[in-house]
Design an enzyme around this catalytic site. Structure first.
Site, PDB file in Angstrom:
ATOM      1  N   LEU A 208       0.820  -1.220   0.000  1.00  0.00           N
ATOM      2  CA  LEU A 208       0.000   0.000   0.000  1.00  0.00           C
ATOM      3  C   LEU A 208       0.852   1.267   0.000  1.00  0.00           C
ATOM      4  O   LEU A 208       0.350   2.359  -0.219  1.00  0.00           O
ATOM      5  CB  LEU A 208      -0.947   0.002   1.200  1.00  0.00           C
ATOM      6  CG  LEU A 208      -2.050  -1.052   1.162  1.00  0.00           C
ATOM      7  CD1 LEU A 208      -2.865  -1.019   2.446  1.00  0.00           C
ATOM      8  CD2 LEU A 208      -2.967  -0.839  -0.044  1.00  0.00           C
ATOM      9  N   LYS A 210       3.549   1.449  -1.984  1.00  0.00           N
ATOM     10  CA  LYS A 210       4.253   1.533  -3.275  1.00  0.00           C
ATOM     11  C   LYS A 210       3.604   2.603  -4.145  1.00  0.00           C
ATOM     12  O   LYS A 210       2.374   2.718  -4.189  1.00  0.00           O
ATOM     13  CB  LYS A 210       4.236   0.174  -3.978  1.00  0.00           C
ATOM     14  CG  LYS A 210       5.089  -0.857  -3.217  1.00  0.00           C
ATOM     15  CD  LYS A 210       5.406  -2.050  -4.040  1.00  0.00           C
ATOM     16  CE  LYS A 210       6.123  -3.086  -3.209  1.00  0.00           C
ATOM     17  NZ  LYS A 210       7.555  -3.152  -3.435  1.00  0.00           N
ATOM     18  N   HIS A 268      -0.573  -8.697   0.095  1.00  0.00           N
ATOM     19  CA  HIS A 268      -0.127  -7.686  -0.872  1.00  0.00           C
ATOM     20  C   HIS A 268      -1.031  -7.636  -2.122  1.00  0.00           C
ATOM     21  O   HIS A 268      -1.445  -6.574  -2.557  1.00  0.00           O
ATOM     22  CB  HIS A 268       1.305  -7.960  -1.329  1.00  0.00           C
ATOM     23  CG  HIS A 268       2.294  -8.050  -0.208  1.00  0.00           C
ATOM     24  ND1 HIS A 268       2.133  -7.356   0.958  1.00  0.00           N
ATOM     25  CD2 HIS A 268       3.456  -8.754  -0.066  1.00  0.00           C
ATOM     26  CE1 HIS A 268       3.149  -7.612   1.767  1.00  0.00           C
ATOM     27  NE2 HIS A 268       3.961  -8.472   1.170  1.00  0.00           N
ATOM     28  N   LYS A 360       7.715 -17.727  -6.726  1.00  0.00           N
ATOM     29  CA  LYS A 360       9.147 -17.561  -6.429  1.00  0.00           C
ATOM     30  C   LYS A 360       9.918 -18.392  -7.446  1.00  0.00           C
ATOM     31  O   LYS A 360       9.391 -19.359  -8.004  1.00  0.00           O
ATOM     32  CB  LYS A 360       9.455 -18.093  -5.034  1.00  0.00           C
ATOM     33  CG  LYS A 360       8.648 -17.409  -3.943  1.00  0.00           C
ATOM     34  CD  LYS A 360       9.550 -16.674  -3.005  1.00  0.00           C
ATOM     35  CE  LYS A 360       8.785 -15.831  -2.027  1.00  0.00           C
ATOM     36  NZ  LYS A 360       9.499 -14.649  -1.586  1.00  0.00           N
TER      37      LYS A 360
HETATM   38  C1  BG6 Z   1       7.198  -9.940   1.722  1.00  0.00           C
HETATM   39  C2  BG6 Z   1       7.261 -11.428   1.540  1.00  0.00           C
HETATM   40  O1  BG6 Z   1       6.069  -9.580   2.457  1.00  0.00           O
HETATM   41  O2  BG6 Z   1       7.144  -9.321   0.445  1.00  0.00           O
HETATM   42  C3  BG6 Z   1       8.466 -11.824   0.696  1.00  0.00           C
HETATM   43  O3  BG6 Z   1       7.347 -12.046   2.815  1.00  0.00           O
HETATM   44  C4  BG6 Z   1       8.443 -11.067  -0.614  1.00  0.00           C
HETATM   45  O4  BG6 Z   1       8.497 -13.217   0.461  1.00  0.00           O
HETATM   46  C5  BG6 Z   1       8.266  -9.582  -0.366  1.00  0.00           C
HETATM   47  O5  BG6 Z   1       9.678 -11.312  -1.262  1.00  0.00           O
HETATM   48  C6  BG6 Z   1       8.073  -8.828  -1.658  1.00  0.00           C
HETATM   49  O6  BG6 Z   1       8.178  -7.457  -1.426  1.00  0.00           O
HETATM   50  P1  BG6 Z   1       8.772  -6.511  -2.550  1.00  0.00           P
HETATM   51  O7  BG6 Z   1       8.585  -5.140  -2.011  1.00  0.00           O
HETATM   52  O8  BG6 Z   1      10.206  -6.906  -2.719  1.00  0.00           O
HETATM   53  O9  BG6 Z   1       7.994  -6.782  -3.779  1.00  0.00           O
END
Ligand code: BG6
Length: 522
Positions: A208, A210, A268, A360
């Site tokens: 939120l 970003k 997310h 991943k």
């Molecule tokens: C985290 C997860 O909440 O968000 C991670 O636990 C993931 O596994 C990360 O890599 C991703 O965040 P960003 O900001 O790098 O996209």
């Protein structure tokens, strides 16, 4: 003669005004003195995210003038060692003076998380700092919990009992995981609520913060053309994709308990979806925005097993497989990839699949939202590409709209082209804040709109819990086994067919973006 304003300055002056949060209620702590306490200061989250964000705000002059940052954790270390840890992920070469000044406001106290004596020592230290401030200054405190979930409840209670300011305002920031399903989330929330009121609690979902996710509100509700077209009459499907080119290296033990759906989708990606799909809020006030997010989430029924594709990566090209990690059990069925289809049962979105894909150890790192519009009514064109609106959240912020246009020349031939807003070209001198900078800044201002409310969490878990229980073997029928995919692949082999099942049409193979030139063939 004064020099012309820089691009960012010019844009700021011209920008359409959005009533600032200060105008909606004066909750800002920015102009008063403040003590920021980072609990879990010796850990990974603090060193990779919290301190760099605090430093970012410090160098931009966005922290209060009179501010102290106090680290608290179990590790016994002196200030020098603590400073090293706090600066470990800060570019001290780029900011030599600023980082030196930053260490002057840092101090550290060590103590246990589950005993009052540690927090009492912390309280005495904060008191000592605050006693040096003028008598009439409020003693505001912001507590940032950068600790594992097993410690949340103890830390929140210990801080409340021993370090809660009676002469100022208190705020506590916490971060996921908020439980593992609906029931455990409710338990956690109610144990925290015993100590901290909803108004004092700031639950971070860093997506939120970003820039592109924050832009969704303006894009949608500041543009008639977009708001009018984003609905079931025009949209075929929406994809929200999260791809990481690395595996769970070093985090396998933690990850195995959660899996990609709890790690990324339930929080997310669902938060992103809710901002993308919600109705127009009455105002930009936090509660108006969060009311609309809850409303749209409540229209999403629990995800069905048949609307789900699970994957787990295996070794390839010298890269280890998920289960090669010693901390991951050999029979783990934890998904490292998930394709999910969600539906929103409301008049705007009924029948439009929202496809979430997260994985991943894939072929690239990218997060984007892709709205694919329906086919043009057949008749005058055969085989014309669909319009797409793509909002790339990372690695680079980009918005582009795929349209069809005539290929210049004598013939009338339509080709796909883009209206392209690439941030780094358009906003050349804007230093975009990181998600954590943006969110800590909001917490200091008292703007809760980008933090997750308790009822949002509840409804988010309702959507995912039956599916998660099924994967964990708690549902009817046997545990599902994820489909293996090689490290570095686009996903499991069925992933393209999964999106196609929900109406997504892949563009022609010869279409690439960004396209710089087209053979006109004149
Ligand atoms: C985290 C997860 O909440 O968000 C991670 O636990 C993931 O596994 C990360 O890599 C991703 O965040 P960003 O900001 O790098 O996209």
């Amino acid at each position: 003669m004064s020099s012309p304003p820089r691009d960012s300055e010019r844009l700021r002056r011209k920008r359409g005004s959005i009533p600032s949060m200060e105008a909606l209620g004066d909750d800002s702590l920015k102009d008063q003195s403040l003590s920021i306490v980072v609990v879990g200061a010796s850990g990974d989250l603090a060193s990779k995210k919290t301190f760099p964000a605090l430093f970012g705000l410090f160098r931009r002059d966005l922290l209060p003038k009179d501010v102290a940052i106090i680290g608290y954790a179990r590790t016994d270390m002196d200030d020098e060692k603590f400073h090293k840890k706090a600066l470990a992920h800060i570019d001290t070469k780029k900011y030599p003076e600023e980082s030196k000044k930053f260490t002057k406001i840092l101090s550290y106290i060590h103590g246990p998380y589950d005993k009052d004596e540690g927090y009492q020592k912390l309280e005495a230290h904060i008191d000592e700092i605050e006693n040096k401030r003028p008598d009439n200054e409020p003693r505001n405190r912001l507590f940032y919990l950068a600790v594992p979930p097993t410690v949340f409840a103890d830390a929140a209670a210990g801080l409340k009992r021993n370090c809660y300011s009676r002469k100022g305002r208190n705020r506590i920031i916490i971060e996921k995981p908020f439980g593992k399903d609906l029931e455990t989330c409710r338990e956690l929330l109610s144990s925290l609520k015993g100590e901290w009121s909803e108004d004092e609690t700031y639950r971070i979902d860093h997506y939120l913060g970003k820039e592109m996710v924050k832009n969704l509100l303006v894009l949608r509700f500041g543009n008639i053309v977009l708001d009018a077209t984003l609905n079931k009459n025009n949209v075929s499907n929406v994809q929200i994709t999260f791809k990481e080119s690395f595996g769970t290296e070093g985090r396998g033990g933690y990850f195995d308990e959660f899996g990609i759906i709890r790690d990324v989708c339930q929080n997310h990606l669902l938060q992103t979806l809710s901002v993308l799909a919600m109705e127009r809020p009455v105002s930009f006030a936090a509660e108006d925005i969060r009311d609309e997010k809850v409303k749209v989430l409540r229209c999403i029924p629990p995800i069905k097993a048949e609307d789900c594709l699970l994957g787990q990566y295996v070794a390839a090209d010298g890269k280890p497989g998920y289960k090669d990690d010693d901390t991951v059990p050999d029979d783990s069925n934890t998904p490292t990839y998930a394709g999910l289809a969600l539906f929103i049962n409301n008049p705007r979105w009924e029948g439009v699949p929202f496809i979430m894909k997260a994985g991943k150890a894939l072929n690239e790192s990218k997060v984007e939202i892709r709205v694919q519009f329906k086919d043009v009514t057949s008749g005058i064109f055969t085989d014309i590409a669909r319009n797409e609106l793509v909002m790339r959240i990372q690695p680079d912020e980009v918005i582009y709209m795929k349209l069809n246009s005539k290929l210049p020349g004598f013939e009338t031939k339509a080709i796909p082209v883009e209206l392209n807003l690439t941030y780094k070209d358009r906003f050349t001198d804007v230093d975009i804040p990181t998600a954590y900078e943006a969110l800590i800044h909001d917490a200091i201002k008292g703007d809760r709109s980008n933090f997750v409310r308790d009822d949002e969490l509840d409804v988010a878990w309702k959507i995912f819990t039956p599916l998660l229980h099924w994967i964990d073997g708690k549902g009817p029928g046997p545990k599902p086994q994820p489909e293996a995919y090689p490290y570095g692949a686009r996903g499991p082999k069925d992933s393209a067919a999964f999106s196609a099942k929900y109406g997504y049409k892949r563009p022609d193979d010869d279409y690439t973006w960004p396209t710089t030139s087209v053979q006109a063939n004149l």
